[in-house]
Design an enzyme around this catalytic site. Structure first.
Site, PDB file in Angstrom:
ATOM      1  N   GLY B 263       0.849  -1.501   0.362  1.00  0.00           N
ATOM      2  CA  GLY B 263      -0.341   0.074   0.068  1.00  0.00           C
ATOM      3  C   GLY B 263       0.822   1.137   0.021  1.00  0.00           C
ATOM      4  N   GLY B 265       2.091   4.256   1.545  1.00  0.00           N
ATOM      5  CA  GLY B 265       2.898   5.133   2.508  1.00  0.00           C
ATOM      6  C   GLY B 265       4.236   4.985   2.540  1.00  0.00           C
ATOM      7  N   GLU B 288      -1.289  -1.658  -6.462  1.00  0.00           N
ATOM      8  CA  GLU B 288      -1.583  -0.384  -7.603  1.00  0.00           C
ATOM      9  C   GLU B 288      -0.530   0.474  -7.248  1.00  0.00           C
ATOM     10  OE1 GLU B 288      -5.073  -0.567  -4.236  1.00  0.00           O
ATOM     11  OE2 GLU B 288      -3.448   0.517  -3.028  1.00  0.00           O
ATOM     12  N   ASN B 378      -8.022   9.195   4.667  1.00  0.00           N
ATOM     13  CA  ASN B 378      -7.579   9.081   3.485  1.00  0.00           C
ATOM     14  C   ASN B 378      -8.930   8.368   2.123  1.00  0.00           C
ATOM     15  OD1 ASN B 378      -5.889  10.740   3.005  1.00  0.00           O
ATOM     16  ND2 ASN B 378      -4.439   8.783   3.833  1.00  0.00           N
ATOM     17  N   GLY B 382      -7.555   0.408  -2.271  1.00  0.00           N
ATOM     18  CA  GLY B 382      -7.138  -0.839  -2.730  1.00  0.00           C
ATOM     19  C   GLY B 382      -7.005  -2.138  -1.899  1.00  0.00           C
TER      20      GLY B 382
END
Lengths: 496, 496
Positions: B263, B265, B288, B378, B382
């Site tokens: 993810g 971050g 992603e 946020n 995904g």
């Protein structure tokens, strides 16, 4: 008769009684048994195991497809056989043991258990116990009224016990479609493109030498526990039908709808049954359990084809469907639950998924499993497999329970199984909330207006109004959000 | 240069300035814009729209891939342009408007938005605004540093505005693989069997007459907001690496692991970066967003191929990767987010999914979105697409936030995005909890023992011990379960 049921004659010397077969199961083992929604479970070996355990204690991890019939989970629990249980159950005695912490219950999405087994992420299955209609010449196992996880259990276990059930009609052969995805990373697409796609073989293909014991049985499946429809389930069905007709009028669906899934239970069964009275036609199902309503829809000429993992029927329907199985067979497939519930296939086909909620909240989060946030009811079952990947994810429930002492629409659910992201439509007998494309505050407005019983509506609206004053994307009063459940625990009702 | 960038010469007369293009967008419209994790968003038209709205107010529904760069969501929010926003954002000004109830935010799984559009279950897109590297002779749009939802927006919208960004290197052409599933019910399998499977075309295929305006721009993407690793992210990476090595030793994974997803971050990026120092090799990604760590792993010879939907890079990395894109291109694919995040492909490939939790609870439920249960951060992005369908679903977070006034491990999460059913491994800098095959009570033991910061551990253990006295499959004290969050709201810290 045996010549037809046990066609590999070299296996005839494996026939033993249930007690002897059960001796293959010893303390500490993981045992994978057939059975899905009270259909097609092994019936003799579990009883023999319980019998032995009363004299000679043992504990196993018991995996199945889903719930078992014949009170087997009760009997095994009372004999203290079950140390760990997965992925689903619906037994009152076992449920008490789970909630007391005496049995460790692992509540899993029904599509996932064998995936974890196959990749070594769960302890391996030592023995599989599978009910069969027949064993083919090559040693293939023909399941009975369910497939569940039986195919992967039998393929993965070093030893397999087969219960040949003479009460299951031989004509069940040909009904099943056994397909098991390859181990990663070299897996291909699952080639199902419609509910009637046949992609596998009609038996569980294992080397005959793995069949360690064969037991002959003849008791039929337990009947379904589904209750008759009533005024409230009729109202739920009416709201949903009106909504789907509206979708047809808007051109978003045709009168053939899309493949239907309906979770087990009275409400989903009643909803489906009501489709006999609608303009919908040429329907199909891609579901997990096929209940009475499936066959009612077929008999009414509404349903062309149904794919599932089991058939769970009432006494009357059970007798008739099994005796006429040749008639129904060309319009039915039973698949492994990994395939009936597979995200890949569900997303591809675009299922209309109808599942039952235990409760839902003003933002559309759904609790399917935990009474009062702590007490396990049955398990999540396949509801998550379908709700997440469906074309349209519908949850149904009556607005009240226990004579109105419980509202099934609450400020905040006490346990979340399906998040707001996975819930499109909510229906109670009061009305329907279409949540598609709505933000949480809009969801709250429509849920409170449409789904809550009038005796709770103003209290819930008041909660929401006061939460709004505090702001936020999803307004809540955290100190009060679970107070309805807490009051129920303390006083026996949610409101004073 | 234009000859290469705009190869359909009949489209040359569509070139206009941003203000004129923006006039195609009017009050009440639904607008689908390119942009995913601050990469590849249309940059000029949104600004022109905001500029106009300051004089001549209008409101739109704004759909994107995911978050936008260049503070576009801030600018559009301040100009009161955004009435409704989906499916993701990460903008401080927009976030405030969402939490104040001024913007209706629909927080969706990133794979699902275009599925709902395609089936008419969301209001249709009136205009698509898409950043492009080039337009082919046939009118095909070549995306830039992200694909996001651009392909389906352009295919579904009656009018398309293209921003040709001269700062994006022409060599991006060939990087993308555009594949759009057919409408149901006649959909085939998605034929991806490995991260490097190419199944579509390298441009968005639309009839050139739909291109209503072309705007030429030249500002580059915003840089990634990812921070440097620190002692805690290093510790998280160390725990996870040790665990994966243990899985390799047990024969459950090879040193090639399985395709990785991380993810967006700081923490996930740091974890992936740490793999440069491990024995893992011949890695692949099916993710992603591709961050700095993707290219670090490639440069270190560890990563063979990466599939994603966008590239979001730091200043330095951005410059280098884009200038050497020919070098990287044969080992990269950018796909529509529907495909990068598709449950079908994720389940088939068997992804190791690493996502960041905002908080998790003693039973392994994860909150990814809501601070204190009410304030949107946020969005789910995904994380659900991957966590639900992964081979192994890992969530990482630091055990503390805000100088220790917040524990990220709590009795009950204040909002659930990922249920216990979808969470296999939890990691903080304190340690790792392997939840696979565990029942809730066992999960609580291992989470409290391994993941909680020592300053909260005894208080959390005490909560669990007292909850146990009340029993249940998932023991809780409902009147106290959210009290840590409520205390934080009232006093600024979770514990006295």
């Amino acid at each position: 008769m045996f010549r037809d049921r046990l066609r590999n004659t070299r296996l005839w010397d494996r026939i033993v009684d249930a007690a002897e077969a059960a001796r293959l199961i010893t303390d500490g083992m993981t045992v994978g048994m057939s059975g899905f929604t009270r259909a097609g479970e092994a019936k003799a070996v579990p009883l023999a195991l319980a019998e032995r355990a009363r004299r000679d204690p043992l504990k196993i991890t018991l995996m199945t497809g889903a719930s078992l019939g014949h009170n087997l989970d009760s009997t095994l629990t009372e004999a203290h056989v079950i140390g760990r249980r997965m992925p689903f159950q619906s037994d009152p005695v076992l449920r008490r043991a789970i909630n007391a912490g005496d049995v460790m219950f692992v509540d899993q999405h029904l599509s996932e258990t064998v995936e974890f087994l196959r990749s070594g992420q769960l302890a391996p299955v030592d023995v599989a116990v599978v009910e069969a209609t027949a064993i083919t010449e090559g040693g293939g196992i023909v399941p009975t009224t369910s497939v569940g996880n039986s195919a992967s259990f039998a393929v993965l276990a070093p030893k397999v016990i087969v219960e040949i059930n003479l009460s299951q009609p031989e004509a069940l052969e040909g009904l099943h479609d056994i397909y098991i995805p390859a181990a990663r990373p070299s897996r291909e697409a699952i080639p199902i493109v419609a509910p009637d796609s046949r992609i596998g073989v009609p038996f569980i293909p294992i080397p005959p030498e793995k069949i360690a014991a064969i037991v002959v049985t003849q008791s039929s499946d337990s009947d379904s526990a589904v209750e008759a429809s009533d005024a409230e389930t009729d109202a739920i069905a009416w709201h949903l039908t009106e909504f789907l007709l509206h979708e047809v009028r808007r051109g978003r669906l045709t009168e053939k709808l899309l493949p239907l899934q309906a979770g087990i239970g009275t409400i989903a069964n009643a909803v489906l049954q009501s489709f006999t009275e609608t303009p919908f036609h040429d329907l199909t199902m891609y579901s997990e359990v096929l209940q009475d309503s499936t066959f009612d829809l077929m008999d009414a000429g509404k349903l062309g084809f149904a794919s599932g993992s089991s058939m769970t029927l009432s006494t009357q329907k059970h007798r008739r469907v099994l005796s006429e199985i040749e008639h129904y067979k060309r319009r039915l497939i039973l698949r492994p639950q990994e395939i009936s519930n597979h995200p890949e296939v569900i997303r591809r086909l675009g299922i209309i998924a109808i599942n039952t909620a235990l409760e839902f909240d003003i933002y559309g989060n759904v609790n399917s499993t935990h009474v009062g946030g702590t007490q396990m009811m049955n398990g999540i079952g396949g509801s998550g497999d379908f709700a997440r990947n469906a074309h349209m994810s519908i949850f149904v429930t009556k607005s009240l329970a226990k004579n109105g002492t419980i509202s099934r629409v609450v400020p905040m659910v006490s346990h979340v199984d399906h998040t707001e992201h996975d819930v499109d439509i909510l229906v109670t007998e009061i009305g329907l909330a279409d949540l598609r494309g709505l933000a949480p505050r809009e969801r709250a407005e429509v849920i409170v207006a449409n789904c809550v019983h009038p005796i709770y509506r103003e209290t819930l609206a008041d909660y929401y109004r006061r939460a709004l004053l505090r702001g936020g994307h999803t307004p809540h009063l955290l100190e009060e959000a679970l107070s309805w459940h807490d009051a129920l625990r303390r006083t026996g009702k949610m409101l004073p």
